[in-house]
Structure formats: C-alpha cells, structure tokens
Motif scaffolding. Structure first.
Motif: not given
Length: 394
Positions: A252-261, A267-279
């Motif tokens: 989410y734009r406020d920084g919350r990422a439900p799937g990050l944990e 232990g999967v390599k990843h990046v975070v993309f904050p954005a409004t809308g759908t995946s």
C-alpha cells in the motif's frame, strides 16, 4: 438346525443435503481445502464469477453464504453459475453461521440449516427464478455504481498521477524485460483455456512470464516457470514462490505490505512496489516501465462488470492502467473461444489413414507401383528372415 433370517430394515434417508462443513470468510482461501461433498460456508457479498467457478470446480454438496449473494449493487454472475451447476445455494444466513467449526455435519433443507434436530440458521435458497429477479433489480441500480466508479477513477488519477505518467516509484528488478514480449497471467475468467491456446505463442516468442499472485501457480500447472511473481502474496503457493522467480511484493502507499512477512520467512529474494490499485495493474505498469515491446494479458479484468465484480473501488485503477499501456497491450482473454477446431484429432488420424490407403491402391494399379510393392515385400521378407535367424540361433 434352522436359521432365522430376517430382512434388515434400511435406515430412513433424511431429506435435504448433508455433509461436513468447511468454513472461511474468504472464498478463494476456502477453495484450497474444499473437497467434493463438503458444504462450503462463506461470507461473500455479491459472489463474483471467478469465485463461483472456483467453488464449482471443488464440487461441494452445497454453499451457505452468511451474506447476500446478490446485494443489488450490480448484476453479478456468481449465483447463476452455482445454481446452474446444480449446487444448492442458501444466502443471507447471518454472521452466526460463520461460528461453525470445520468438520461438523449439517443438513440443508430448503433455506434451513439443521444439525440433528436443531435448527442452526435460516436463509434464502436461491433458484433460477429468484436469481433472475435479483439480477433485474441489480441492473436498475447500476447507474449509481457507474457514478461511484467514475469518482474513484478521478481520485486514483490524482493520487497516482506521477506513477501513471512518469513511472515514478517503479522499483528496479533483475529480470530483463526491455525489448521482449511479456505474458501476464491472472487467475481470472477462462485463464486455463486461454493459456493452453497460447502455448504455440509461448514456444515461439519466449515471453517473460509474469504471474499475478495465483497466476504463478497457473503458469506452473501449464508446464512453464514464471520469471516474475507480482502481488500481495495472498493466493500464491509456497511452491510457486520457491520456483526461482523474482518476487515483487505489492504494498500500500502507506508502506504496509501484507505479503512481505511471508516472503521474508520463505527466504525468497524480493523487491517492494508501493502503489494504489490492484496487483495486475502493478504488473502491467512494471512491464511497461521496463521497456516491454508487447504485453499480453490472460485472465485480467477488461469490462465494467468485471471491474465491479472485484467489489472494490481500487478497480478504477485498472481502467486507467489499461489506458496507460494500451498501445502495447493485447488482451488474450477469451482467445480460446475465438476459434475452435471443427476436426478432432481422431478424425484427422482417420483422414490420414484413408489417404495412405488410397495412395497404396493407386500405386498397385500401375506397373511401376507393382514393382515398388514387390521390392518392398522382398525387403520385408529379408528383414523377417534375419530376425528369425537371430532367434533361431539363440
């Protein structure tokens, strides 16, 4: 000695539909563990088409909905799909039905849910007639949803203008997309059939395969491996996340990422993309920003009813995202229904055999053909004699 044989009286069969319940307020989570013969207990306002098709594929004995299957906001197709598949649907049972624990056996008769002689809840059993009435009423209220959709679209445009117009906020990724085709797979309408139809395209062009949440599992089931997985990670399997694909966590734009944990725990390599809308919007914007030559979409949302089917205001973003990438977007949804071969494989095989037989008859009617057949027969005799000598020697 006489044996007293008496016929056993069969136990009376109680009317209605009985089975163990499986309870989950999220339909797409429930379908992962729902088995044939189970009774699905959900809390799903306005059952959409994708959820209904997922339920039908699990073949439950009945579906009990704590909410209304059609609220009247828009003409959703889910209830019609369930009832058309012969699955009893009882809705508006109230929140108490969600307190049932998995495995308890209940019996559904009409709109009433029983446990033994006890009545647990009463709702409305949906029939083709009641569904038709609900859909007609929903069509009358569609104008209000159109106004809300337009307002949400303008709000999204104001908040995500920099992302839509200039690509501000798109993260860096390792997967090379520049100059390549990209195939984005979402587990939406007819995604399996469309993905199968696109197999020759995938073999020839080798596009970058992007799975949106559960779309990654769809790619694996089709025999391919995704290079990118984009989403909030709520419906993708651990197997897909561990397949070696690069993971982009939608936040989410406020920084919350439900799937990050979950991704971090794996232990999967990843990046975070904050954005409004759908995946799926995030996947399209990412592919476009990284220089995709062509974006092919499977199972994504393209029509107004499909936007409303998602039941959230964020679907307005999909409308604008499609405008943003429209010059390179090819919607492959429904391509499997565009053309179906009228000649089956069996018919084609018989046709080939008939052609070979006709060719043999034509050769046999000429002198050259008879000579050729004679030479072939002699060769076969030599081959059989040689094989016979091998076994004879042994």
């Amino acid at each position: 000695m006489r044996l007293n044989l008496r016929k056993r009286t069969p136990l009376p069969v109680e009317p209605g539909t009985a089975g163990p319940v499986r309870v989950d307020p999220r339909t797409k989570t429930l379908t992962k563990r729902l088995k044939p013969g189970d009774i699905a207990v959900i809390d799903h306002l306005d059952i959409d088409r994708v959820s209904a098709e997922a339920l039908v594929s699990c073949r439950p004995a009945a579906v009990l909905n704590a909410a209304r299957s059609t609220s009247g906001r828009y003409p959703n197709l889910g209830p019609e799909i369930l009832v058309g598949a012969g699955i009893p649907l009882v809705d508006d049972l109230g929140p108490d039905i969600m307190t049932l624990t998995d495995g308890r056996t209940v019996r559904v008769l009409g709109g009433v849910v029983h446990e033994g002689d006890k009545v647990l809840a009463e709702g409305i059993e949906q029939t083709p007639e009641t569904i038709a009435v609900n859909l007609e009423a929903a069509r009358e209220g569609l104008s209000e949803q159109l106004e809300s959709f337009a307002a949400n679209t303008m709000d999204f445009l104001r908040r995500e203008r920099d992302l839509l117009l200039d690509g501000v906020g798109v993260p860096d990724i390792d997967t090379v997309i520049d100059g390549r085709h990209v195939l984005i797979v979402v587990r939406g309408y007819h995604y399996k059939a469309d993905l199968a139809t696109l197999r020759p395209y995938i073999v020839e062009y080798r596009p970058v395969l992007i799975g949106v949440d559960g779309g990654a599992d769809a790619i694996l089931e089709a025999g391919w491996t995704p290079q990118l997985i984009v989403g909030d990670m709520d419906s993708v399997s651990d197997k897909a996340l561990r397949c070696g694909a690069e993971v982009v966590v939608h936040a989410y734009r406020d920084g919350r990422a439900p799937g990050l944990e979950r991704v971090e725990n794996l232990g999967v390599k990843h990046v975070v993309f904050p954005a409004t809308g759908t995946s799926e919007d995030v996947a399209m914007l990412l592919a476009d920003d990284k220089g995709a030559e062509l974006i092919v979409a499977v199972g994504t949302h393209a029509t107004l009813v499909e936007f409303l089917d998602k039941g959230r205001s964020g679907m307005a973003s999909t409308f604008l995202t499609r405008l943003r990438v429209g010059s390179k977007l090819v919607d492959a949804k429904g391509v499997s229904r565009l053309y179906r071969a009228r000649i089956s494989n069996v018919q084609l095989g018989l046709l080939v055999l008939a052609g070979l037989f006709a060719l043999g008859v034509a050769l046999a009617s000429t002198a050259a053909g008879q000579t050729l057949i004679g030479l072939a027969g002699a060769r076969f005799d030599d081959l059989f004699s040689w094989v016979g000598s091998l076994f004879g020697g042994a």
